[in-house]
Design a protein around this motif. Structure first.
Motif, short mmCIF file in Angstrom:
data_model
loop_
_atom_site.label_atom_id
_atom_site.label_comp_id
_atom_site.label_asym_id
_atom_site.label_seq_id
_atom_site.Cartn_x
_atom_site.Cartn_y
_atom_site.Cartn_z
N HIS A 66 1.47 9.02 -4.47
CA HIS A 66 1.76 9.53 -3.36
C HIS A 66 0.50 9.49 -2.40
O HIS A 66 0.47 9.07 -1.23
CB HIS A 66 2.23 10.79 -3.19
N THR A 67 -0.58 9.70 -2.90
CA THR A 67 -1.84 9.50 -2.34
C THR A 67 -2.34 8.43 -1.92
O THR A 67 -2.75 7.85 -0.87
CB THR A 67 -3.04 10.25 -3.23
N LEU A 68 -2.00 7.46 -2.84
CA LEU A 68 -2.23 5.77 -2.77
C LEU A 68 -1.16 5.26 -1.51
O LEU A 68 -1.75 4.52 -0.58
CB LEU A 68 -1.90 5.04 -3.74
N HIS A 69 -0.01 5.78 -1.38
CA HIS A 69 0.86 5.52 -0.40
C HIS A 69 0.30 5.74 0.86
O HIS A 69 0.43 5.08 1.80
CB HIS A 69 2.29 6.07 -0.87
N LYS A 70 -0.15 6.98 0.99
CA LYS A 70 -0.52 7.49 2.41
C LYS A 70 -1.87 6.77 2.93
O LYS A 70 -1.96 6.58 3.87
CB LYS A 70 -1.00 9.19 2.20
#
Length: 221
Positions: A49-53
């Motif tokens: 999720h952090t990488l996606h953002k």
């Protein structure tokens, strides 16, 4: 036996089955079929999720779905890097044949897409804003060369970092048999610290590869 035989796929048992270590990382991927997700699942979801953002910010609002490619790339490289830290497991990412296979198709598709669909934008990228007219021909040459060597820099950065740490650990480990018990204690401490450093490098290098690929992708739009 030469020093670099550690990185030879056919060094052990005279087979090339060491390349199967590339797929062993699939075992670590947490399953999403549990009724109650484990802590490992929560950590993995948080990371993705952090990488996606972050990748979405780099790519802009036009390419929201493209982050899946780069998160998958990050995961594959990170698992392979970590697998290489275990004894007797071949490190696939230390070979240029694997890292170039990841970098070259990505770069080639970005360049072909950019020059086909956004030709004016790609020409504009060759001359940075505010460049004096006298320096424009030189800047075009420099920017062209920097674009061409991108897959090579991605490839060599990843494989060289994997080889360097593993080679240092191998060299130190081979000296253990001729050391006193006192020096072996120091050697073990150094090896543990090197292993921690290599664990950090495994994550950082996979992140750097994915982020640079994302930046190259964002430049063609």
């Amino acid at each position: 036996m030469n020093l670099f035989s550690t990185f030879d796929p056919s060094a052990n048992w005279n087979t090339s089955l060491n390349w199967t270590s590339t797929l062993i990382g699939m075992i670590i991927i947490p399953s999403s079929f549990w009724l109650i997700p484990s802590r490992l699942s929560f950590i993995w979801i948080k990371i993705t999720h952090t990488l996606h953002k972050e990748f979405k910010t780099l790519l802009g609002n036009k390419n929201k779905g493209s982050t899946l490619i780069f998160i998958s790339l990050f995961s594959m490289i990170m698992f392979n890097n970590f697998m290489g830290l275990f004894p007797y497991i071949f490190t696939g990412t230390s070979h240029i044949s694997m890292t170039l296979t990841l970098a070259l198709p990505l770069w080639l598709t970005f360049i072909l897409f950019g020059w086909t669909n956004n030709t004016i934008h790609m020409f504009a990228h060759l001359v940075p804003q505010g460049t004096p007219p006298v320096l424009m021909p030189f800047m075009v040459c420099i920017e062209t060369i920097s674009n061409i060597i991108r897959p090579g820099t991605l490839t060599i950065r990843l494989s060289a970092n994997m080889i360097a740490g593993h080679l240092l650990m191998t060299l130190l480990g081979n000296t253990g048999s001729s050391m006193s018990s006192y020096m072996i204690g120091i050697l073990l401490t150094v090896q543990i610290l090197l292993l921690l450093l290599e664990s950090a490098v495994a994550m950082i290098q996979s992140y750097v590869f994915a982020v640079l690929s994302t930046l190259y992708s964002s430049e063609v739009n």
